[in-house]
Design an enzyme around this catalytic site. Structure first.
Site, PDB file in Angstrom:
ATOM      1  N   HIS A   1       0.846  -1.187   0.000  1.00  0.00           N
ATOM      2  CA  HIS A   1       0.000   0.000   0.000  1.00  0.00           C
ATOM      3  C   HIS A   1       0.886   1.242   0.000  1.00  0.00           C
ATOM      4  CE1 HIS A   1      -4.053  -1.721   0.707  1.00  0.00           C
ATOM      5  NE2 HIS A   1      -3.338  -2.727   1.152  1.00  0.00           N
TER       6      HIS A   1
ATOM      7  N   ASP B   1      -1.561   4.246  -4.839  1.00  0.00           N
ATOM      8  CA  ASP B   1      -2.987   4.018  -4.574  1.00  0.00           C
ATOM      9  C   ASP B   1      -3.835   5.149  -5.136  1.00  0.00           C
ATOM     10  OD1 ASP B   1      -2.278   1.709  -3.332  1.00  0.00           O
ATOM     11  OD2 ASP B   1      -2.966   2.274  -1.332  1.00  0.00           O
TER      12      ASP B   1
END
Length: 236
Positions: free
Chosen positions: A152, A157
């Site tokens: 992440h 993202d």
């Protein structure tokens, strides 16, 4: 022209009330709901440890942040990028708003207004009720490349979510580039054509032959009449 900002955070944990802090914030500019390529990105020292469970998710260790600024040093630049009136778009937006507002409160700054919040998770649940609606699931559903997403990362993202957001808000013609090309960008091209972006559609020789064969089976097809009229005009 409508500007909004899509953003994401990475944190040391799940709740700022437990003392967890923001360690990364990234944001992308959107014009008329299309990303322009203009972005904001900062890694931030959290003034505390980063639990192993959190590091396994985003891959960030405290040693990676030893020379990074504190949140109070980046807050003004972040707020300037986000602007005052723009809508703020995020996936599971209440989580990111809660963390950023906790950081802003520590800095003695006003919080981000909840009225500015646009939650793509809510949008996805409305469109795909009962289905998985994580960012990964939505990327797979829309055919968005996930090969670079090994952990992440807030900026990556954001870029993936920007593509998801375009699909959730109506989709785009395949072939519409969201990056700057040939000295221009997709937004300028989009606006110059009143929201329409042309796209060449290649046709194979086999498809042309099948189309001609189909037309010849029709009684007085208007397409052939147009061709005959053009030939007559040229000969006349």
């Amino acid at each position: 022209m409508i500007r909004s900002v899509l953003f994401d955070t990475e944190t040391t944990g799940l709740d700022p009330r437990d003392g967890h802090r923001v360690i990364e914030v990234a944001a992308l500019e959107l014009i008329n709901d299309l990303p322009t390529g203009v972005h904001f990105h900062r890694l931030i020292h959290p003034e505390r440890d980063i639990p192993e469970d959190a590091s396994r998710i985003h891959g960030i260790l405290l040693e990676h942040l030893k020379d990074k600024p504190l949140f109070k040093a980046v807050a003004a630049d972040m707020l300037a990028f986000m602007g005052e009136d723009e809508m703020l778009v995020a996936h599971n937006a209440p989580f990111d708003f809660r963390f950023l507002n906790a950081e802003l409160t520590i800095c003695g700054l006003p919080p981000l207004g909840a009225h500015r919040m646009v939650d793509t998770l809510v949008m996805a649940k409305t469109r795909f009720p009962g289905m998985p609606n994580s960012l990964d699931a939505l990327c797979r559903r829309f055919g968005i490349d996930l090969s670079e997403r090994t952990s992440h990362n807030a900026l990556l993202d954001c870029k993936l979510l920007a593509e998801v957001y375009v699909e959730l808000t109506g989709g785009r013609q395949r072939g519409l580039s969201l990056a700057v090309e040939d000295g221009g960008n997709a937004v300028a091209q989009y606006e110059a054509n009143d929201g329409r972006v042309s796209r060449p559609i290649p046709v194979s020789a086999e498809e042309i032959e099948r189309h001609v064969a189909f037309i010849q089976r029709l009684k007085s097809p208007i397409w052939l009449k147009d061709v005959e009229t053009e030939k007559a005009a040229a000969a006349g």
